[in-house]
Design a protein around this motif. Structure first.
Motif, PDB file in Angstrom:
ATOM      1  N   ALA A 182       0.612  -1.292  -0.088  1.00 24.72           N
ATOM      2  CA  ALA A 182       0.163   0.067  -0.164  1.00 24.72           C
ATOM      3  C   ALA A 182       0.812   1.151  -0.049  1.00 24.72           C
ATOM      4  CB  ALA A 182      -0.902   0.077   1.222  1.00 24.72           C
ATOM      5  N   SER A 183       2.081   1.091   0.789  1.00 24.84           N
ATOM      6  CA  SER A 183       2.679   2.470   0.736  1.00 24.84           C
ATOM      7  C   SER A 183       3.525   2.552  -0.679  1.00 24.84           C
ATOM      8  CB  SER A 183       3.852   2.153   1.803  1.00 24.84           C
ATOM      9  OG  SER A 183       4.807   2.978   2.011  1.00 24.84           O
ATOM     10  N   THR A 184       3.946   1.434  -1.190  1.00 24.89           N
ATOM     11  CA  THR A 184       4.219   1.564  -2.745  1.00 24.89           C
ATOM     12  C   THR A 184       3.477   2.204  -3.600  1.00 24.89           C
ATOM     13  OG1 THR A 184       6.099  -0.263  -2.338  1.00 24.89           O
ATOM     14  CG2 THR A 184       5.046   0.499  -4.547  1.00 24.89           C
ATOM     15  N   LEU A 185       2.131   1.799  -3.480  1.00 24.67           N
ATOM     16  CA  LEU A 185       0.848   2.430  -4.414  1.00 24.67           C
ATOM     17  C   LEU A 185       0.514   3.717  -4.053  1.00 24.67           C
ATOM     18  CD1 LEU A 185      -1.267  -0.925  -4.641  1.00 24.67           C
ATOM     19  CD2 LEU A 185       0.313  -0.028  -6.024  1.00 24.67           C
ATOM     20  N   ARG A 186       0.670   4.092  -2.710  1.00 27.24           N
ATOM     21  CA  ARG A 186       0.454   5.720  -2.185  1.00 27.24           C
ATOM     22  C   ARG A 186       1.428   6.424  -3.119  1.00 27.24           C
ATOM     23  NH1 ARG A 186       1.867   9.894  -1.448  1.00 27.24           N
ATOM     24  NH2 ARG A 186       2.170  11.123   0.413  1.00 27.24           N
ATOM     25  N   TRP A 187       2.682   6.034  -3.069  1.00 31.70           N
ATOM     26  CA  TRP A 187       3.779   6.816  -3.664  1.00 31.70           C
ATOM     27  C   TRP A 187       3.534   6.814  -5.220  1.00 31.70           C
ATOM     28  CZ3 TRP A 187       5.855  10.588  -1.207  1.00 31.70           C
ATOM     29  CH2 TRP A 187       5.832  10.406   0.326  1.00 31.70           C
ATOM     30  N   ALA A 188       3.335   5.636  -5.615  1.00 27.44           N
ATOM     31  CA  ALA A 188       3.097   5.295  -7.102  1.00 27.44           C
ATOM     32  C   ALA A 188       2.331   6.511  -7.769  1.00 27.44           C
ATOM     33  CB  ALA A 188       3.070   4.021  -7.375  1.00 27.44           C
ATOM     34  N   LEU A 224      -9.088   3.468  -1.275  1.00 31.76           N
ATOM     35  CA  LEU A 224      -9.490   2.251  -2.006  1.00 31.76           C
ATOM     36  C   LEU A 224      -9.198   1.013  -1.091  1.00 31.76           C
ATOM     37  CD1 LEU A 224      -7.769   2.552  -5.547  1.00 31.76           C
ATOM     38  CD2 LEU A 224     -10.347   2.997  -4.925  1.00 31.76           C
ATOM     39  N   VAL A 225      -8.236   1.092  -0.386  1.00 39.50           N
ATOM     40  CA  VAL A 225      -7.850  -0.081   0.581  1.00 39.50           C
ATOM     41  C   VAL A 225      -7.691   0.548   2.107  1.00 39.50           C
ATOM     42  CG1 VAL A 225      -6.960  -1.739  -0.976  1.00 39.50           C
ATOM     43  CG2 VAL A 225      -5.552   0.354  -0.522  1.00 39.50           C
ATOM     44  N   PRO A 226      -8.459   0.894   2.818  1.00 41.16           N
ATOM     45  CA  PRO A 226      -8.544   1.382   3.903  1.00 41.16           C
ATOM     46  C   PRO A 226      -7.573   0.549   5.091  1.00 41.16           C
ATOM     47  CG  PRO A 226     -10.775   1.505   3.287  1.00 41.16           C
ATOM     48  CD  PRO A 226     -10.128   0.757   2.492  1.00 41.16           C
ATOM     49  N   PRO A 227      -7.159   1.001   5.740  1.00 43.76           N
ATOM     50  CA  PRO A 227      -6.825   2.316   6.339  1.00 43.76           C
ATOM     51  C   PRO A 227      -5.397   3.010   5.520  1.00 43.76           C
ATOM     52  CG  PRO A 227      -5.516   1.018   7.891  1.00 43.76           C
ATOM     53  CD  PRO A 227      -6.053   0.337   6.636  1.00 43.76           C
ATOM     54  N   TYR A 228      -5.267   2.532   4.340  1.00 40.12           N
ATOM     55  CA  TYR A 228      -3.834   3.048   3.818  1.00 40.12           C
ATOM     56  C   TYR A 228      -4.342   4.146   2.555  1.00 40.12           C
ATOM     57  CZ  TYR A 228      -2.289  -1.328   5.502  1.00 40.12           C
ATOM     58  OH  TYR A 228      -1.883  -2.376   6.251  1.00 40.12           O
ATOM     59  N   PRO A 229      -3.584   5.201   2.493  1.00 43.61           N
ATOM     60  CA  PRO A 229      -3.942   6.240   1.865  1.00 43.61           C
ATOM     61  C   PRO A 229      -3.664   6.228   0.239  1.00 43.61           C
ATOM     62  CG  PRO A 229      -1.778   6.769   2.884  1.00 43.61           C
ATOM     63  CD  PRO A 229      -2.248   5.367   3.259  1.00 43.61           C
ATOM     64  N   VAL A 230      -4.324   5.063  -0.231  1.00 40.79           N
ATOM     65  CA  VAL A 230      -4.254   4.696  -1.578  1.00 40.79           C
ATOM     66  C   VAL A 230      -5.657   5.130  -2.238  1.00 40.79           C
ATOM     67  CG1 VAL A 230      -3.949   3.068  -3.699  1.00 40.79           C
ATOM     68  CG2 VAL A 230      -2.727   2.961  -1.399  1.00 40.79           C
ATOM     69  N   SER A 231      -5.837   6.433  -2.991  1.00 40.47           N
ATOM     70  CA  SER A 231      -7.113   6.849  -3.601  1.00 40.47           C
ATOM     71  C   SER A 231      -7.035   6.253  -4.942  1.00 40.47           C
ATOM     72  CB  SER A 231      -7.133   8.323  -3.574  1.00 40.47           C
ATOM     73  OG  SER A 231      -6.103   8.798  -4.321  1.00 40.47           O
ATOM     74  N   TYR A 232      -8.492   6.809  -5.514  1.00 40.78           N
ATOM     75  CA  TYR A 232      -8.463   6.246  -6.954  1.00 40.78           C
ATOM     76  C   TYR A 232      -7.630   7.223  -7.956  1.00 40.78           C
ATOM     77  CZ  TYR A 232     -11.980  10.187  -6.916  1.00 40.78           C
ATOM     78  OH  TYR A 232     -12.633  11.469  -6.657  1.00 40.78           O
ATOM     79  N   GLY A 233      -6.894   7.970  -7.564  1.00 38.50           N
ATOM     80  CA  GLY A 233      -5.907   8.866  -8.320  1.00 38.50           C
ATOM     81  C   GLY A 233      -4.961   7.800  -8.987  1.00 38.50           C
ATOM     82  N   GLY A 247      -6.342  13.987  -0.795  1.00 40.41           N
ATOM     83  CA  GLY A 247      -6.405  12.356  -0.680  1.00 40.41           C
ATOM     84  C   GLY A 247      -5.491  12.072   0.565  1.00 40.41           C
ATOM     85  N   VAL A 248      -4.183  11.999   0.344  1.00 39.80           N
ATOM     86  CA  VAL A 248      -3.109  11.473   1.595  1.00 39.80           C
ATOM     87  C   VAL A 248      -3.118  12.358   2.782  1.00 39.80           C
ATOM     88  CG1 VAL A 248      -0.587  11.213   1.773  1.00 39.80           C
ATOM     89  CG2 VAL A 248      -1.520  10.647  -0.182  1.00 39.80           C
ATOM     90  N   ASN A 249      -3.100  13.685   2.503  1.00 43.25           N
ATOM     91  CA  ASN A 249      -2.877  14.438   3.892  1.00 43.25           C
ATOM     92  C   ASN A 249      -4.432  15.023   4.268  1.00 43.25           C
ATOM     93  OD1 ASN A 249      -0.195  14.089   3.446  1.00 43.25           O
ATOM     94  ND2 ASN A 249      -0.146  16.177   2.094  1.00 43.25           N
TER      95      ASN A 249
END
Lengths: 371, 531
Positions: A58-64, A188-197, A263-265
């Protein structure tokens, strides 16, 4: 196309970035070794931090998400022969506008979120419009103007937030209040900050690929990037190609601001970008300017970033250390970019001819012998 | 044709001055030289001829120490040598004169000659000694140089002799000249040949890289032909002839064109320039109120030494450079204010640029992408904003077939093509569609004989279809062979028009900036030079 042609065209395209990454991993291992770290352990931690468990992925996807946007924002102008070094400022202003719309406009999520996205894209594009007009009408180098406008954008945004939109509860940090849930891009995958972005980023890469390969404007843009004089001689409107590439680039940069902020912040935070605009260059170079390549390179650099967080926590290593590796990659990859006419000119200006190697010198010679 | 002053036998004592054996040089997959044997006798003028890409320049770069061979050995005066740099080759007595001069225009000839190692007294420059030495050298080699004059003020022929002297100073025995006459008027070329003969007489060995067969027979003792990276055994010039050489170069019979074999059917006016002036990139006047009329169905040749305003003339018509005054009229319509190349193309102007690598093609782009620029905007190649990839491929394949472009496929990058085929891509693109005016600037420069022949035929066909062709070329033979009328360009002005059967000598006088009055006196000087 027969197999030889396929291999002949794709392999060199892949060989360089793969080799660059491999060499930089090796060189970085040496740096680690000399600093007294256990190389195998560091790399194992890096890998675990990138893909070791759901949180890591999830962390990788958040940055991706942001890094793919950033890669695209750099790659598109690059294909038109331009360097947009101003992604950083474009995303910063867009982030502020995204937060302000989220805070001030009262609409249901289904209307508000598209509004935030479109507004952020427009702000990013408008900020990119200034250097583009200067380039077209006064030939002011976009490298200089886009870079300098970053400082203007960041200064103006921080000033506005500090003086007019500062969060009521914060004594220290310069940031706005949290945006309401309607304006907040859901995970998309709570609680991680991966949005539909992330989905938008990947879709955008596909769209840009189609644009470059299948449309008249995309073809003209590529010709402008490969040989501007050829394009001009052939009747291509250079300014239009530049305008399209830079406005789209600024708009994509704006999306980074929207998805980081709302999204993230969940709010506009001063200095929220850890240098996405510059990571964009690493990614675009690794991808050889190809939008599809940007997806792969963006994921790779995101994994590196996610992994490096784990490494810095576990080994107490400054995160900047990872920047050494990114620096090595970018050096090695730049050596490949002799293919792009623009880079060739810049490199030539800095007399780095020997780094680029013989292929470029041949081209140069042919130029000389014809003039 | 000039008489050779010395027979090969008399000039040579039979010894090999330069002996290259089994030279192989690869660039990636391309073999530029394969097992080349090349032997030059002491005291001869040896011509190295071949089409572009035959490997002659590579071979001579190896001889001059600029490149290292992958295989093979070099012997100079019987001694085995291995060159790591041009300096090593110079130490062995080999000097090379490149096509592009490396002179400092603001310095005098004497200062340029000794730029590398000025004569000095304990590290202090001695201007008197420098000037005296320069004058001595000029006399000794019979180069006739005004050594106190600034290089920038000298004609190209004199600048070239400065380069020759510099090469003689570094490499004293063997002098290699790369396409030396490309920048010269016929008169200057004759002077060069006289210089080369004098150098031969004083014991120098001269290698002349060229593709102009006329020169080969004017000055060379022996000839080596290269084709596809291989060298034929040398032939004596006295025992060969141009068509034999052309056959060796190309590998088949070539029709060496006779001048004046063309017919025109001049129609209405296609292009008219009225007192057009413009500046060059340095801000100096490049075109000085020139006027011309080009009719549909004719080829108007513009002869002249490179750099006399021809490039600017073509650019002004193509919309790539703005005139400072005057009018440009295409089929009766004033297009002066239609400033962009785009607008000029819309008016029916096609353009084969003089520098195809600079603006004629995008090298990394595919053959198809290079062919479709222009037509891509309209059906069938595009519909709305979308390119039609099937139509594009069919379009490219048709042109590749019709123009005989040798390429692995339409999807291969143009960078992978030979010079002649790159030029065919340009010609194919420019001649597709409606052409009212065709600007053809040095259309066969650096192109092999076969491709040149083909391109010439295309120009004639464009004329037959009713296009007005403006043929700008520094090759007199080309201008005379194809043109219906000839203008000479010198110093940004026209002289003429001349009929295509005008003598080369007369054109040469005008190319040098002369006028009718000079024809008589120049003719006398010509005889002196040849004697």
């Amino acid at each position: 196309m027969n197999r030889d042609v396929v291999i002949g065209r794709i392999l060199p395209g892949l060989a360089r970035p793969v080799a660059a990454v491999a060499i930089s991993l090796a060189a970085f291992a040496l740096v680690l070794r000399l600093s007294g770290y256990d190389v195998a352990q560091v790399y194992a931690t890096l890998l675990r931090g990138a893909v070791g468990d759901p949180a890591a992925i999830a962390s990788t996807l958040r940055w991706a998400t942001s890094l793919i946007f950033a890669g695209l924002a750099v790659a598109l102008p690059l294909r038109a022969g331009l360097f947009n070094v101003g992604v950083e400022g474009q995303l910063y202003l867009a982030g502020l506008v995204a937060a302000l719309i989220g805070l001030r406009v009262d609409l249901p999520a289904l209307a508000l979120q598209p509004l935030v996205i479109v507004a952020a894209a427009i702000v990013g594009a408008l900020w990119a419009l200034i250097p583009t007009l200067l380039l077209i009408h006064t030939r002011a180098s976009e490298i200089v103007t886009t870079l300098m406008l970053n400082y203007v954008a960041i200064g103006v945004a921080d000033y506005l937030v500090n003086n007019y939109f500062r969060a009521r509860m914060s004594a220290e940090a310069v940031m706005t209040d949290r945006v309401p849930p309607a304006a907040r891009f859901p995970s998309l995958v709570p609680p991680y900050p991966v949005s539909y972005g992330l989905i938008i980023a990947v879709a955008l890469a596909l769209l840009l690929h189609l644009f470059l390969k299948r449309t008249k404007q995309g073809y003209e843009t590529r010709m402008v990037g490969l040989n501007r004089e050829f394009a001009a001689y052939g009747g291509v409107r250079i300014g239009r190609s530049w305008l399209v590439a830079m406005l789209a680039s600024g708009a994509i940069a704006g999306l980074i601001g929207a998805f980081e902020t709302n999204g993230v912040n969940g709010r506009f935070v001063s200095q929220f970008s850890p240098g996405f605009g510059f990571d964009g260059f690493l990614i675009a170079f690794l991808a050889g300017g190809s939008p599809l390549g940007v997806i792969v390179a963006g994921l790779g650099v995101a994994a590196l970033r996610a992994g490096s967080l784990s490494v810095s926590i576990e080994f107490g290593m400054p995160r900047i250390t990872i920047a050494i590796m990114q620096g090595i990659i970018i050096l090695l990859i730049s050596a490949q970019l002799g293919r792009l006419d623009f880079v060739r000119r810049v490199v030539r200006a800095f007399r780095l001819r020997s780094v680029i190697g013989p292929s470029m010198q041949v081209v140069r010679h042919e130029h000389d012998s014809q003039s | 044709m000039d008489e050779r002053q010395l027979t090969p036998e008399a000039a040579s004592d039979g010894g090999a001055e330069l002996d290259m054996r089994g030279i192989t040089k690869r660039f990636g997959d391309v073999v530029a030289n394969r097992q080349v044997d090349f032997v030059v006798r002491r005291g001869e003028v040896h011509a190295l001829v071949g089409e572009n890409g035959a490997g002659k320049s590579t071979l001579m770069r190896i001889a001059a120490g600029i490149m290292r061979p992958d295989e093979g050995g070099i012997r100079v005066s019987g001694e085995t040598r291995s060159f790591a740099s041009a300096r090593d080759a110079a130490a062995a007595g080999i000097g090379m004169v490149h096509q592009h001069f490396s002179l400092v225009p603001s310095l005098t000839i004497a200062e340029n000659i000794f730029l590398a190692e000025p004569p000095n007294q304990f590290g202090v420059l001695d201007p008197k000694l420098l000037r005296r030495r320069a004058a001595e050298l000029s006399t000794r080699y019979r180069l006739d140089l005004p050594t106190d004059g600034k290089v920038g003020n000298q004609p190209v022929g004199v600048q070239q002799r400065v380069e020759i002297l510099k090469a003689l100073l570094t490499g004293r025995k063997i002098l290699i000249l790369d396409e030396p006459t490309a920048v010269l008027t016929p008169q200057e070329a004759d002077h060069l040949f006289a210089t080369l003969r004098a150098l031969r007489a004083s014991g120098h060995t001269i290698i002349l890289i060229t593709h102009k067969l006329r020169e080969v027979f004017a000055v060379a003792d022996r000839i080596t032909v290269m084709r596809d990276g291989r060298a034929f055994p040398p032939v004596a010039a006295a025992e060969s002839n141009p068509s034999e050489l052309a056959r060796m170069m190309v590998g088949r019979d070539v029709l060496l064109r006779r001048p004046n074999a063309t017919q025109a059917t001049p129609g209405p006016e296609a292009l008219r320039l009225d007192a057009v002036s413009c500046r060059n990139d340095r801000g100096a006047t490049a075109l000085d109120a020139v006027s011309l009329t080009l009719h549909a169905g004719e080829i108007l040749g513009i002869a002249g030494v490179n750099g006399n305003g021809q490039d600017e003339l073509v650019e002004v018509v193509a919309g790539l450079r703005q005139p400072s005054q005057g009018r440009i009229v295409v089929v009766g319509r004033d297009v002066t204010t239609a400033r962009s190349p785009r607008a000029r193309r819309a008016a029916g102007i096609a353009h084969i640029p003089t520098d195809r690598m600079r603006r004629g093609v995008a090298l990394p782009a595919t053959v198809a992408e290079n062919l479709m620029l222009g037509p891509h905007e309209r059906p069938p190649l595009s519909r709305g904003p979308w390119l039609q990839s099937n139509a594009v491929r069919a379009f490219a394949d048709t042109l590749i077939d019709r123009f005989g472009i040798r390429t692995p496929s339409a999807a291969a990058p143009v960078a992978a093509l030979s010079g002649g085929n790159v030029q065919k891509v340009v010609v194919a693109r420019e001649l597709t569609g409606e052409v009212t005016v065709l600007l053809a600037a040095n259309p066969t420069r650096g192109v092999d004989i076969g491709a040149a022949e083909f391109i010439h035929r295309q120009l004639e066909e464009a004329r037959a279809r009713g296009a007005g062709v403006l043929l700008v070329s520094s090759e007199l033979d080309e201008v005379r062979a194809l043109s219906d009328r000839i203008l000479v360009m010198a110093g940004g002005r026209f002289a003429g028009p001349f009929a295509p059967d005008v003598s080369e000598h007369e054109l040469g006088v005008y190319m040098g900036g002369g006028d009718r009055a000079m024809l008589g006196s120049e003719a006398g000087a010509q005889h002196d030079g040849a004697a």
